[in-house]
Design a protein around this motif. Structure first.
Motif, PDB file in Angstrom:
ATOM      1  N   ASP A  11       5.560  12.568  -9.244  1.00  0.00           N
ATOM      2  CA  ASP A  11       4.749  13.782  -9.366  1.00  0.00           C
ATOM      3  C   ASP A  11       3.303  13.433  -9.002  1.00  0.00           C
ATOM      4  OD1 ASP A  11       4.198  16.425 -10.022  1.00  0.00           O
ATOM      5  OD2 ASP A  11       3.782  15.965 -12.128  1.00  0.00           O
ATOM      6  N   LEU A  12       2.625  14.301  -8.294  1.00  0.00           N
ATOM      7  CA  LEU A  12       1.235  14.090  -7.878  1.00  0.00           C
ATOM      8  C   LEU A  12       1.084  12.680  -7.308  1.00  0.00           C
ATOM      9  CD1 LEU A  12      -0.459  15.654 -11.054  1.00  0.00           C
ATOM     10  CD2 LEU A  12      -0.114  16.778  -8.860  1.00  0.00           C
ATOM     11  N   LEU A  13       1.828  12.401  -6.281  1.00  0.00           N
ATOM     12  CA  LEU A  13       1.935  11.043  -5.714  1.00  0.00           C
ATOM     13  C   LEU A  13       0.599  10.293  -5.734  1.00  0.00           C
ATOM     14  CD1 LEU A  13       4.463   9.646  -4.138  1.00  0.00           C
ATOM     15  CD2 LEU A  13       2.790   9.689  -2.281  1.00  0.00           C
ATOM     16  N   HIS A  14       0.626   9.106  -6.277  1.00  0.00           N
ATOM     17  CA  HIS A  14      -0.631   8.353  -6.439  1.00  0.00           C
ATOM     18  C   HIS A  14      -0.479   6.923  -5.957  1.00  0.00           C
ATOM     19  CE1 HIS A  14       1.197   6.540  -9.989  1.00  0.00           C
ATOM     20  NE2 HIS A  14       1.428   7.738 -10.500  1.00  0.00           N
ATOM     21  N   GLU A  15      -1.589   6.195  -6.059  1.00  0.00           N
ATOM     22  CA  GLU A  15      -1.665   4.825  -5.559  1.00  0.00           C
ATOM     23  C   GLU A  15      -0.597   3.921  -6.187  1.00  0.00           C
ATOM     24  OE1 GLU A  15      -5.598   3.300  -6.260  1.00  0.00           O
ATOM     25  OE2 GLU A  15      -4.800   1.271  -5.902  1.00  0.00           O
ATOM     26  N   ARG A  56       7.879  16.954  -3.937  1.00  0.00           N
ATOM     27  CA  ARG A  56       7.885  15.515  -4.240  1.00  0.00           C
ATOM     28  C   ARG A  56       8.628  14.724  -3.161  1.00  0.00           C
ATOM     29  NH1 ARG A  56      10.623  14.916  -8.811  1.00  0.00           N
ATOM     30  NH2 ARG A  56      11.173  17.085  -9.249  1.00  0.00           N
ATOM     31  N   ILE A  57       9.719  15.310  -2.657  1.00  0.00           N
ATOM     32  CA  ILE A  57      10.459  14.652  -1.572  1.00  0.00           C
ATOM     33  C   ILE A  57       9.581  14.558  -0.325  1.00  0.00           C
ATOM     34  CG2 ILE A  57      12.352  15.000   0.082  1.00  0.00           C
ATOM     35  CD1 ILE A  57      14.009  16.112  -2.243  1.00  0.00           C
ATOM     36  N   GLN A  58       8.886  15.658  -0.012  1.00  0.00           N
ATOM     37  CA  GLN A  58       8.027  15.660   1.178  1.00  0.00           C
ATOM     38  C   GLN A  58       6.948  14.591   1.055  1.00  0.00           C
ATOM     39  OE1 GLN A  58       8.747  17.500   3.948  1.00  0.00           O
ATOM     40  NE2 GLN A  58       7.202  16.118   4.823  1.00  0.00           N
ATOM     41  N   ALA A  59       6.375  14.480  -0.172  1.00  0.00           N
ATOM     42  CA  ALA A  59       5.318  13.482  -0.380  1.00  0.00           C
ATOM     43  C   ALA A  59       5.852  12.069  -0.134  1.00  0.00           C
ATOM     44  CB  ALA A  59       4.758  13.604  -1.797  1.00  0.00           C
ATOM     45  N   ILE A  60       7.087  11.815  -0.574  1.00  0.00           N
ATOM     46  CA  ILE A  60       7.688  10.491  -0.359  1.00  0.00           C
ATOM     47  C   ILE A  60       7.908  10.258   1.141  1.00  0.00           C
ATOM     48  CG2 ILE A  60       9.816   9.133  -0.695  1.00  0.00           C
ATOM     49  CD1 ILE A  60       8.075   9.179  -3.155  1.00  0.00           C
ATOM     50  N   LYS A  61       8.412  11.285   1.816  1.00  0.00           N
ATOM     51  CA  LYS A  61       8.642  11.134   3.271  1.00  0.00           C
ATOM     52  C   LYS A  61       7.326  10.829   3.984  1.00  0.00           C
ATOM     53  CE  LYS A  61      12.797  13.907   3.905  1.00  0.00           C
ATOM     54  NZ  LYS A  61      13.311  15.255   4.193  1.00  0.00           N
ATOM     55  N   ASP A  62       6.269  11.536   3.558  1.00  0.00           N
ATOM     56  CA  ASP A  62       4.966  11.364   4.208  1.00  0.00           C
ATOM     57  C   ASP A  62       4.397   9.959   4.050  1.00  0.00           C
ATOM     58  OD1 ASP A  62       5.137  13.948   5.028  1.00  0.00           O
ATOM     59  OD2 ASP A  62       3.772  14.772   3.501  1.00  0.00           O
ATOM     60  N   THR A  63       4.855   9.209   3.055  1.00  0.00           N
ATOM     61  CA  THR A  63       4.326   7.843   2.883  1.00  0.00           C
ATOM     62  C   THR A  63       4.814   6.937   4.014  1.00  0.00           C
ATOM     63  OG1 THR A  63       6.223   7.003   1.615  1.00  0.00           O
ATOM     64  CG2 THR A  63       4.438   8.019   0.342  1.00  0.00           C
ATOM     65  N   GLY A  64       5.947   7.297   4.595  1.00  0.00           N
ATOM     66  CA  GLY A  64       6.501   6.481   5.685  1.00  0.00           C
ATOM     67  C   GLY A  64       7.262   5.255   5.189  1.00  0.00           C
ATOM     68  N   PHE A  65       7.322   5.033   3.871  1.00  0.00           N
ATOM     69  CA  PHE A  65       8.030   3.840   3.353  1.00  0.00           C
ATOM     70  C   PHE A  65       9.537   4.068   3.243  1.00  0.00           C
ATOM     71  CE2 PHE A  65       3.798   2.948   1.309  1.00  0.00           C
ATOM     72  CZ  PHE A  65       3.522   1.842   2.085  1.00  0.00           C
ATOM     73  N   ALA A  66       9.929   5.322   3.019  1.00  0.00           N
ATOM     74  CA  ALA A  66      11.354   5.583   2.748  1.00  0.00           C
ATOM     75  C   ALA A  66      12.131   5.759   4.050  1.00  0.00           C
ATOM     76  CB  ALA A  66      11.484   6.844   1.901  1.00  0.00           C
ATOM     77  N   ASP A  67      13.269   5.054   4.148  1.00  0.00           N
ATOM     78  CA  ASP A  67      14.155   5.278   5.292  1.00  0.00           C
ATOM     79  C   ASP A  67      15.095   6.434   4.989  1.00  0.00           C
ATOM     80  OD1 ASP A  67      13.503   2.931   7.095  1.00  0.00           O
ATOM     81  OD2 ASP A  67      13.825   1.944   5.170  1.00  0.00           O
ATOM     82  N   GLU A  68      15.274   6.699   3.684  1.00  0.00           N
ATOM     83  CA  GLU A  68      16.167   7.777   3.278  1.00  0.00           C
ATOM     84  C   GLU A  68      15.725   8.247   1.890  1.00  0.00           C
ATOM     85  OE1 GLU A  68      20.231   6.452   3.709  1.00  0.00           O
ATOM     86  OE2 GLU A  68      21.001   8.167   2.574  1.00  0.00           O
ATOM     87  N   VAL A  69      15.823   9.552   1.669  1.00  0.00           N
ATOM     88  CA  VAL A  69      15.483  10.072   0.334  1.00  0.00           C
ATOM     89  C   VAL A  69      16.714  10.778  -0.220  1.00  0.00           C
ATOM     90  CG1 VAL A  69      13.968  11.604  -0.986  1.00  0.00           C
ATOM     91  CG2 VAL A  69      13.070  10.421   1.021  1.00  0.00           C
ATOM     92  N   ILE A  70      17.044  10.481  -1.473  1.00  0.00           N
ATOM     93  CA  ILE A  70      18.163  11.182  -2.114  1.00  0.00           C
ATOM     94  C   ILE A  70      17.656  11.817  -3.413  1.00  0.00           C
ATOM     95  CG2 ILE A  70      19.952   9.691  -1.120  1.00  0.00           C
ATOM     96  CD1 ILE A  70      20.100   8.292  -3.875  1.00  0.00           C
ATOM     97  N   ILE A  71      18.443  12.746  -3.967  1.00  0.00           N
ATOM     98  CA  ILE A  71      18.032  13.388  -5.214  1.00  0.00           C
ATOM     99  C   ILE A  71      18.838  12.819  -6.368  1.00  0.00           C
ATOM    100  CG2 ILE A  71      17.894  15.610  -6.436  1.00  0.00           C
ATOM    101  CD1 ILE A  71      17.436  16.981  -3.815  1.00  0.00           C
ATOM    102  N   GLU A  72      18.153  12.494  -7.447  1.00  0.00           N
ATOM    103  CA  GLU A  72      18.846  11.999  -8.642  1.00  0.00           C
ATOM    104  C   GLU A  72      19.014  13.175  -9.594  1.00  0.00           C
ATOM    105  OE1 GLU A  72      16.701   9.312 -11.181  1.00  0.00           O
ATOM    106  OE2 GLU A  72      18.540   8.399 -11.928  1.00  0.00           O
ATOM    107  N   GLU A  73      20.264  13.505  -9.873  1.00  0.00           N
ATOM    108  CA  GLU A  73      20.512  14.730 -10.644  1.00  0.00           C
ATOM    109  C   GLU A  73      21.033  14.503 -12.047  1.00  0.00           C
ATOM    110  OE1 GLU A  73      21.425  18.295  -8.401  1.00  0.00           O
ATOM    111  OE2 GLU A  73      22.542  16.943  -7.093  1.00  0.00           O
TER     112      GLU A  73
END
Ligand code: CTP
Length: 447
Positions: A11-15, A56-73
């Protein structure tokens, strides 16, 4: 290829998140990031997340570190994910040290150093205005309210009002509040909102006075004992742009909200019958047995089952009949039957009679069964003629469950929303109307 997986809310992606993701990525060649779903966060008590799962998924994608994003339900999903994606390393921040050792059976587990001095919680606190809340009345429910409010962000219970100053002081000391008052105008000075937990007969006056003093109001059930009074206070709240909400706790709990959505989607066909029972054996010395304090089963208990009936069958009640057992001038047991076009509903409630407190909603295709205590819905079943099609639903209802209504109240104030579908003004007004008719003895047969 070495595959790494990590999880979080982000949440609120940070350093701190960025450092963690970078370090996780360095552990292998391919990084999968599991982002918690909104409902999973709710379920595990994170009620205040700012960004929704898509953001939150978009923020993770924007970091460029993730090769794949999944949802934990859901809980336990990590084991599935690790096996399915053939993961070599599970990485997580050191704040979780030891907590995921059970995954060592499936892959390597690495606890990465956490970045000090930053967290989503801190950022949320800095961003948000904290609303100051005062409580009117220091009885049983108020004692349960204060610990629950601590689970909700953006609210601080700061003060208590009781006409008896020593009781107010004692309550303040018990919970470490800032102020205690026996003078209402002093009480209103340093607060933004009020929670009314006083005896029933005082609700109407306290709601009016709080609204007239510019305070948002969360009021315990029953909001008012007369339909006209309820209507008046909602109009007053609207004219002043203030939130007024009836604290009908079940209406805000996640499992109950899901239950209503499921039924509305037609999973049991058309609803033809709703049966809701609720009983609470109470010592006869208590307020609930005192007629002069508007005690009785209907005033104490009916708002919860009535709320369910109104949500499922609407407010167009055609006919009402009550059968009540009275002791002195208090109904210690009441069965109420409500007819609608094509449907019927009943409530069976008691303060001096014990009954199974379940909820059954019958439809043309199947029925829904919620075992006691349905007002703290944690589990329900959808049942059909062919039992192979039956389905069970489980949720978590956190402790007293008051945090859900507090959360909605605060988010309404913060978002400047004066109405919520979770507990509508019209529903509260209809409940007050029904209570009023019962108290006048309309359609009532004494047993
Ligand atoms: N993390 C980190 N350093 C921080 C904050 C988080 O390394 N300062 C890591 C966590 O250990 C976890 C991941 O980031 O592996 C996602 O954590 P999350 O719970 O989403 O972040 P928090 O900021 O800790 O969130 P909250 O304050 O809501 O608990």
């Amino acid at each position: 290829m070495k595959k790494v997986i990590t999880y979080g809310t982000y949440d609120l992606l940070h350093e701190g998140h960025l450092n963690l993701l970078r370090r996780a990525k360095e552990l292998g060649d391919y990084l999968i990031v599991g982002v918690t779903s909104d409902s999973f966060d709710q379920e595990r008590g994170k009620l205040n997340v700012h960004n929704n799962v898509l953001e939150r998924i978009q923020a993770i994608k924007d970091t460029g570190f993730a090769d794949e994003v999944i949802i934990e339900e859901h809980i336990g999903q990590k084991i599935d994910d690790i096996q399915f994606h053939q993961i070599d390393v599970f990485a997580i921040g050191s704040d979780w040290e030891g907590k995921f050792d059970y995954l060592k059976e499936y892959c390597e587990v690495v606890y990465l150093p956490r970045t000090e001095g930053i967290s989503s919680t801190m950022l949320r606190a800095g961003k948000d205005r904290v609303f100051k809340l005062g409580i009117i009345g220091s009885g049983r429910i108020a004692n349960r309210f204060v610990p629950e409010a601590r689970y909700v962000s953006r609210v601080e219970v700061v003060s208590i009002y009781n006409p008896d100053s020593s009781e107010a002081f004692e309550f303040k000391q018990r919970f470490g509040l800032n102020e205690s008052h026996s003078d209402l105008s002093e009480f209103y000075k340093n607060i933004d909102a009020v929670y009314i937990a006083s005896p029933h007969l005082t609700h109407y006056e306290y709601i009016k006075s709080s609204l007239l003093n510019g305070k948002h109001v969360l009021c315990e059930i029953p909001l008012c004992l007369k339909g006209e009074e309820a209507k008046e206070v909602y109009e007053l709240a609207k004219s002043r742009n203030l939130v007024l909400l009836e604290a009908c706790k079940t209406a805000f709990c996640p499992a109950f909200l899901h239950l209503v959505r499921i039924i509305k989607s037609g999973i049991i066909g058309d609803v033809v019958d709703v049966q809701a029972s609720l009983s609470k054996l109470v010592d006869r010395s208590m307020r609930e047995f005192n007629g002069s304090e508007a005690g009785g089963s209907i005033t104490e208990l009916s708002p919860l089952p009535l709320m369910v009936i109104l949500k499922l069958l609407g407010r167009k009640i055609k006919n009402v009949t009550y059968y009540s057992l009275f002791e002195n001038d208090v109904d210690i047991f009441t069965k109420g039957i409500f007819t609608f076009s094509g449907a019927v509903a009943s409530i069976t409630i008691g303060l001096g009679v014990k009954t199974e407190g379940n909820l059954v909603v019958s439809g043309t295709k199947g029925y829904l069964y919620v075992p006691s205590p349905w007002w703290k819905t944690e589990y329900f079943e959808i049942r059909y003629e062919d039992q192979n099609n039956n389905r069970k639903f489980y949720y978590h209802f956190a402790e007293e469950g008051l945090r859900y209504e507090i959360q909605e109240f605060i988010s309404m104030i913060a978002g400047q929303r004066t109405s919520t579908y979770k507990m509508k003004a019209e529903e509260s007004i209809t409940i007050a109307d029904i209570i009023e008719c019962f108290r006048k003895g309309e359609n009532l047969t004494r047993l």
